[in-house]
Design a protein around this motif. Structure first.
Motif: not given
Length: 282
Positions: A132-139
């Motif tokens: 669910y946090l994949m875009f947060d952690t990628e950034a």
């Protein structure tokens, strides 16, 4: 931000923040997308007065967004009626992507930045394996401007990441239980983390779908948020928290199917109620 053992004390009442003004006689409620230097500086001064962390970095992020995405979407550098405030999301996205080859920040990242030096935890999850946090952690992992958040990535993912619901009759207790389990604490008398927690009945988990920083001033509240990736920063002045949540209830993205539980609202780890299309249900 560091992890350390603390003795949890009863929450102190939110006190008045000093040295702020309500927009020079401005009518409340009022909101701004911080489309230029005047409103960005005004909001940043209130954040500094309240004791927020890394306000200089926040100011840089907001100015960068205003100069690129904001200009393309013609976001105004003024305060408006929050019930009528609306941005052209498509133009915001186009304006950001035209000038940047890296990810924008979102609500969770912005709130975490501003609370960095007052937020602590006694422990964290060993490793985040969710999605669910994949875009947060990628950034966070790949963009240099988010290095401050990366230093406390484990606290970030433990705070915001999905948590399993073991009692599907009471999914509203899971987020508060997580605060207790990991010993989260915000050491401030006038700032808090306001979170909207979404329940996914298909995966049987809850996760933080939206977050922002709530400041209690002498005669009003100030809520500072980043609406989403490639969407505006917003500051909102209201008389009460209920008034703020009534404004936020106008955003359809927080709601699933009619029969689904939630979304749930929390002030720090304290359960406030259910957000409905009519405002807060306590």
């Amino acid at each position: 931000m560091k992890i350390f053992a603390v003795i949890l004390l009863p929450s102190m009442l939110l006190n008045a923040c000093m040295g702020t003004q309500t927009g020079h006689g401005q009518k409340i409620p009022a909101a701004t997308y911080m489309g230029g230097s005047n409103t960005i500086e005004e909001v940043s001064k209130e954040l500094k007065s309240a004791g927020a962390s890394h306000v200089d970095i926040f100011q840089e992020w907001a100015a960068d967004f205003a100069d690129t995405a904001g200009k393309n979407a013609m976001l105004e550098d003024t305060w408006s009626d929050p019930y009528k405030l609306k941005a052209d999301v498509g133009k915001c996205m186009d304006g950001w992507e035209k000038e940047h080859d890296y990810s924008d920040a979102d609500c969770r990242m912005t709130a975490f930045l501003l609370l960095d030096e007052v937020l602590s935890a006694e422990s964290t999850e060993e490793e985040y394996e969710g999605t669910y946090l994949m875009f947060d952690t990628e950034a966070i992992d790949n963009v240099g401007r988010y290095e401050t958040i990366k230093e406390d990535r484990d606290i970030f993912t433990t705070l915001y990441g999905e948590k399993s619901v073991t009692d599907d009759k009471h999914p509203e207790t899971v987020f508060s239980d997580s605060w207790d389990k990991y010993g989260f604490r915000i050491d401030s008398d006038n700032m808090s983390l306001l979170s909207i927690v979404i329940y996914d009945p298909y995966s049987d988990v809850v996760f933080v779908g939206h977050a922002g920083v709530l400041i209690k001033c002498s005669d009003h509240y100030l809520f500072v948020e980043k609406i989403a990736f490639e969407q505006p920063y917003q500051a909102t002045r209201v008389n009460t928290m209920d008034e703020l949540l009534e404004i936020m209830s106008l955003r359809p993205e927080y709601f699933g199917e009619a029969a689904e539980a939630g979304p749930f609202v929390y002030n720090n780890g304290e359960y406030v109620g259910v957000l409905s299309s009519y405002g807060l249900l306590k």
